[in-house]
Design a protein around this motif. Structure first.
Motif, mmCIF file in Angstrom:
data_model
loop_
_atom_site.group_PDB
_atom_site.id
_atom_site.type_symbol
_atom_site.label_atom_id
_atom_site.label_comp_id
_atom_site.label_asym_id
_atom_site.label_seq_id
_atom_site.Cartn_x
_atom_site.Cartn_y
_atom_site.Cartn_z
ATOM 1 N N TRP A 2 57.614 76.690 23.173
ATOM 2 C CA TRP A 2 58.515 75.763 22.518
ATOM 3 C C TRP A 2 59.400 75.002 23.484
ATOM 4 C CZ3 TRP A 2 57.852 74.406 17.684
ATOM 5 C CH2 TRP A 2 57.138 75.255 16.860
ATOM 6 N N ARG A 3 59.373 75.341 24.754
ATOM 7 C CA ARG A 3 60.317 74.719 25.675
ATOM 8 C C ARG A 3 60.012 73.245 25.926
ATOM 9 N NH1 ARG A 3 58.175 77.804 30.993
ATOM 10 N NH2 ARG A 3 56.161 76.794 31.015
ATOM 11 N N ASP A 4 58.765 72.825 25.768
ATOM 12 C CA ASP A 4 58.410 71.432 25.982
ATOM 13 C C ASP A 4 58.245 70.661 24.679
ATOM 14 O OD1 ASP A 4 58.449 71.595 28.722
ATOM 15 O OD2 ASP A 4 56.357 72.241 28.840
ATOM 16 N N SER A 5 58.773 71.159 23.594
ATOM 17 C CA SER A 5 58.577 70.481 22.317
ATOM 18 C C SER A 5 59.368 69.178 22.237
ATOM 19 C CB SER A 5 58.966 71.400 21.160
ATOM 20 O OG SER A 5 60.338 71.724 21.241
ATOM 21 N N GLY A 6 60.392 69.009 23.048
ATOM 22 C CA GLY A 6 61.157 67.764 23.051
ATOM 23 C C GLY A 6 60.653 66.763 24.064
ATOM 24 N N ALA A 7 59.681 67.134 24.871
ATOM 25 C CA ALA A 7 59.143 66.238 25.884
ATOM 26 C C ALA A 7 58.284 65.154 25.230
ATOM 27 C CB ALA A 7 58.303 67.024 26.888
ATOM 28 N N PRO A 8 58.274 63.954 25.808
ATOM 29 C CA PRO A 8 57.450 62.894 25.219
ATOM 30 C C PRO A 8 55.960 63.211 25.322
ATOM 31 C CG PRO A 8 58.386 62.177 27.291
ATOM 32 C CD PRO A 8 59.012 63.503 26.978
ATOM 33 N N THR A 9 55.214 62.735 24.354
ATOM 34 C CA THR A 9 53.771 62.960 24.321
ATOM 35 C C THR A 9 53.101 62.076 25.358
ATOM 36 O OG1 THR A 9 53.947 63.350 21.964
ATOM 37 C CG2 THR A 9 51.770 62.952 22.827
ATOM 38 N N ARG A 10 52.236 62.668 26.163
ATOM 39 C CA ARG A 10 51.531 61.911 27.192
ATOM 40 C C ARG A 10 50.044 62.213 27.126
ATOM 41 N NH1 ARG A 10 54.495 59.026 30.454
ATOM 42 N NH2 ARG A 10 56.652 59.573 30.776
ATOM 43 N N VAL A 11 49.246 61.176 27.313
ATOM 44 C CA VAL A 11 47.806 61.312 27.443
ATOM 45 C C VAL A 11 47.483 60.828 28.849
ATOM 46 C CG1 VAL A 11 45.566 60.556 26.589
ATOM 47 C CG2 VAL A 11 47.465 60.894 24.995
ATOM 48 N N LEU A 12 47.110 61.756 29.711
ATOM 49 C CA LEU A 12 46.960 61.519 31.147
ATOM 50 C C LEU A 12 48.285 60.986 31.698
ATOM 51 C CD1 LEU A 12 43.352 60.056 31.317
ATOM 52 C CD2 LEU A 12 44.077 62.387 31.772
ATOM 53 N N TYR A 13 48.369 59.742 32.059
ATOM 54 C CA TYR A 13 49.614 59.194 32.589
ATOM 55 C C TYR A 13 50.299 58.253 31.608
ATOM 56 C CZ TYR A 13 46.701 55.155 33.498
ATOM 57 O OH TYR A 13 45.856 54.088 33.352
ATOM 58 N N LEU A 14 49.698 58.010 30.447
ATOM 59 C CA LEU A 14 50.248 57.075 29.469
ATOM 60 C C LEU A 14 51.135 57.777 28.461
ATOM 61 C CD1 LEU A 14 47.171 54.879 28.565
ATOM 62 C CD2 LEU A 14 49.113 54.250 29.959
ATOM 63 N N ASP A 15 52.127 57.066 27.992
ATOM 64 C CA ASP A 15 52.933 57.537 26.887
ATOM 65 C C ASP A 15 52.062 57.514 25.624
ATOM 66 O OD1 ASP A 15 55.033 58.291 25.301
ATOM 67 O OD2 ASP A 15 56.037 56.355 25.323
ATOM 68 N N GLY A 16 52.343 58.402 24.694
ATOM 69 C CA GLY A 16 51.558 58.469 23.473
ATOM 70 C C GLY A 16 51.628 57.191 22.657
ATOM 71 N N ARG A 17 52.748 56.478 22.727
ATOM 72 C CA ARG A 17 52.879 55.220 22.004
ATOM 73 C C ARG A 17 51.986 54.133 22.606
ATOM 74 N NH1 ARG A 17 58.235 57.119 22.666
ATOM 75 N NH2 ARG A 17 59.031 57.956 20.726
ATOM 76 N N ALA A 18 51.703 54.227 23.887
ATOM 77 C CA ALA A 18 50.804 53.255 24.516
ATOM 78 C C ALA A 18 49.385 53.421 24.000
ATOM 79 C CB ALA A 18 50.835 53.411 26.030
ATOM 80 N N CYS A 19 49.033 54.627 23.624
ATOM 81 C CA CYS A 19 47.698 54.842 23.052
ATOM 82 C C CYS A 19 47.580 54.179 21.692
ATOM 83 C CB CYS A 19 47.405 56.331 22.952
ATOM 84 S SG CYS A 19 47.278 57.109 24.557
ATOM 85 N N LEU A 20 48.689 54.017 20.977
ATOM 86 C CA LEU A 20 48.657 53.287 19.709
ATOM 87 C C LEU A 20 48.346 51.813 19.936
ATOM 88 C CD1 LEU A 20 51.644 54.852 17.766
ATOM 89 C CD2 LEU A 20 49.211 55.176 17.364
#
Length: 82
Positions: A2-20
């Motif tokens: 649970w310690r990284d639950s506040g960390a932003p979502t990343r896919v490789l080096y991209l932010d998860g929102r960039a994948c959208l």
């Protein structure tokens, strides 16, 4: 776990929102959607390089547009030295 639950979502080096931004280019393949996807990935990469997320960028833009005056905050709750 649970310690990284506040960390932003990343896919490789991209932010998860960039994948959208890439999703329309994958679903509907054309040069226009590819340009939009590339622009979206570059945009999210640049703001993450500055250490910002999308909500933090919107707060920064709102602060830049409105200024230091916060009229909705009562006088006794305003920060004087900030």
């Amino acid at each position: 776990m649970w310690r990284d639950s506040g960390a932003p979502t990343r896919v490789l080096y991209l932010d998860g929102r960039a994948c959208l931004a890439v999703l329309p280019a994958v679903v509907y393949w054309s040069w226009t959607t590819l340009y939009i996807a590339v622009f979206g990935v570059v945009f999210f990469t640049v703001i993450s390089w500055f250490g910002l997320t999308v909500p933090a960028l919107f707060r920064l833009l709102r602060r830049w547009l409105v200024g230091r005056l916060r009229p909705a905050v009562p006088v006794w709750r305003r920060r004087r030295l900030a």
